[in-house]
Write a protein that holds these residues in place. Structure first.
Motif, PDB file in Angstrom:
ATOM      1  N   VAL A   1      38.813  45.313  34.530  1.00  0.00           N
ATOM      2  CA  VAL A   1      38.358  44.069  33.902  1.00  0.00           C
ATOM      3  C   VAL A   1      39.567  43.247  33.490  1.00  0.00           C
ATOM      4  O   VAL A   1      40.467  43.750  32.812  1.00  0.00           O
ATOM      5  CB  VAL A   1      37.476  44.372  32.662  1.00  0.00           C
TER       6      VAL A   1
ATOM      7  N   VAL B   1      35.263  41.156  36.003  1.00  0.00           N
ATOM      8  CA  VAL B   1      35.632  42.253  36.892  1.00  0.00           C
ATOM      9  C   VAL B   1      36.666  41.747  37.899  1.00  0.00           C
ATOM     10  O   VAL B   1      36.478  40.720  38.558  1.00  0.00           O
ATOM     11  CB  VAL B   1      34.398  42.810  37.624  1.00  0.00           C
TER      12      VAL B   1
ATOM     13  N   ARG C   1      31.051  38.555  35.239  1.00  0.00           N
ATOM     14  CA  ARG C   1      31.371  38.644  33.811  1.00  0.00           C
ATOM     15  C   ARG C   1      30.711  39.884  33.205  1.00  0.00           C
ATOM     16  O   ARG C   1      29.534  40.163  33.470  1.00  0.00           O
ATOM     17  CB  ARG C   1      30.892  37.406  33.058  1.00  0.00           C
TER      18      ARG C   1
ATOM     19  N   ALA D   1      29.821  49.642  31.047  1.00  0.00           N
ATOM     20  CA  ALA D   1      29.851  48.185  31.091  1.00  0.00           C
ATOM     21  C   ALA D   1      28.458  47.621  31.344  1.00  0.00           C
ATOM     22  O   ALA D   1      27.555  48.310  31.820  1.00  0.00           O
ATOM     23  CB  ALA D   1      30.813  47.702  32.172  1.00  0.00           C
TER      24      ALA D   1
END
Length: 307
Positions: free
Chosen positions: A32, A73, A88, A114
């Motif tokens: 990320v 990402v 996102r 995530a």
């Protein structure tokens, strides 16, 4: 890339902005590009050595800081299909003592830790969600669903406590919130039916709920003082420190936060109240620690990696 690290324990002066290699994602991981990372009390405890002394993390030569993150990402490892570059996300780095965590320009996360950030959501505000909202949700999970008529939340104006009030109220519970007088309107806006000042004794709670509340989520670590407001056979859920003994048949539990991307996705979509106490550039992390230690913040300070 730049990352917040420590090489020894101590005050804010041990925090360092270091140039480190950009990591590559392994199987099941995503990389990320960090937009924002919140600063939490656990970061202070990592920096001071409190987590190491408690046996929660092993001391190492280099330790990274940060648990919460929002960003984009940048790359994915083998086997990752749920996320792709350019998407996102928000996420939680829940392993203490890693040499690289979320207060950095790039961070690796397990894909299962995530969640996609909903369209239109503010990534800075969203960075305050993962650690605290997941802690509150997982604490509420420890309260039996059939015994949630009345729930006491201590530290109700804090980050974890505020989410606990909001989530408990949404289940239909009658929430009694312990907070400072100046936060009475805030906790009521979050869904609390009653506000009790921090200086009030358990008798004040019992005056509102004769016999005691069904459960307490003790985000302020009041321990036995919070348990005294719980009815016999009720539930005490601790968030910080060591919980009190299970007196009067009270079920005692302690929430230990764990990453859960699926749950995080539902929390991100739930429209919870996100509170940002302020933003600072990543290199100003020491100032963020000093402000958090000084107390009085409502919401979380957020470090901005992109400047």
């Amino acid at each position: 890339m730049r990352a917040v690290i420590i090489r020894s324990f101590g005050g804010p002066e041990v925090l360092e902005i270091a140039e480190v290699p950009t990591p590559s994602p392994g199987p099941g991981e995503i990389r990320v590009r960090v937009t924002a990372a919140a600063v939490n009390p656990v970061d202070l405890q990592t920096r001071s050595g409190a987590l190491a002394r408690a046996g929660i993390m092993a001391p190492r030569a280099v330790t990274g800081l940060g648990w919460d993150v929002s960003g984009v990402v940048d790359a994915v490892g083998a086997g990752v299909t749920a996320f792709g570059p350019g998407e996102r996300v928000i996420g939680l780095s829940d392993r203490p003592g890693l040499s690289l965590k979320t207060q950095a320009e790039f961070v690796l996360l397990e894909a299962t830790a995530a969640a996609h950030l909903p369209g239109g959501a503010d990534p800075v505000a969203a960075a305050t969600l993962p650690l605290n909202a997941l802690t509150a949700a997982q604490a509420l999970d420890l309260v039996p669903a059939a015994a949630r008529a009345t729930i006491l939340v201590t530290g109700a104006a804090g980050a974890v406590g505020g989410y606990a009030v909001e989530l408990a109220a949404r289940t239909g519970a009658r929430v009694v919130a312990v907070a400072a007088e100046r936060d009475a309107a805030l906790v009521r806006a979050l869904g609390a039916a009653h506000h009790v000042p921090r200086t009030a004794a358990a008798e004040a709670v019992r005056a509102l709920v004769p016999g005691g509340v069904d459960a307490v989520i003790d985000a302020a670590n009041l321990g036995i003082r919070a348990m005294d407001a719980v009815r016999g056979g009720g539930t005490y859920v601790g968030v910080l420190g060591s919980p009190p003994p299970p007196l009067r048949g009270i079920r005692v539990a302690n929430v230990w936060i764990r990453a859960d991307g699926e749950r995080l996705a539902s929390l991100a979509a739930a429209g919870l109240t996100l509170r940002v106490a302020g933003t600072l550039p990543l290199p100003h992390v020491a100032e963020a620690h000093r402000r958090l230690e000084a107390g009085g913040l409502r919401g979380r300070l957020v470090l901005l990696a992109e400047q």
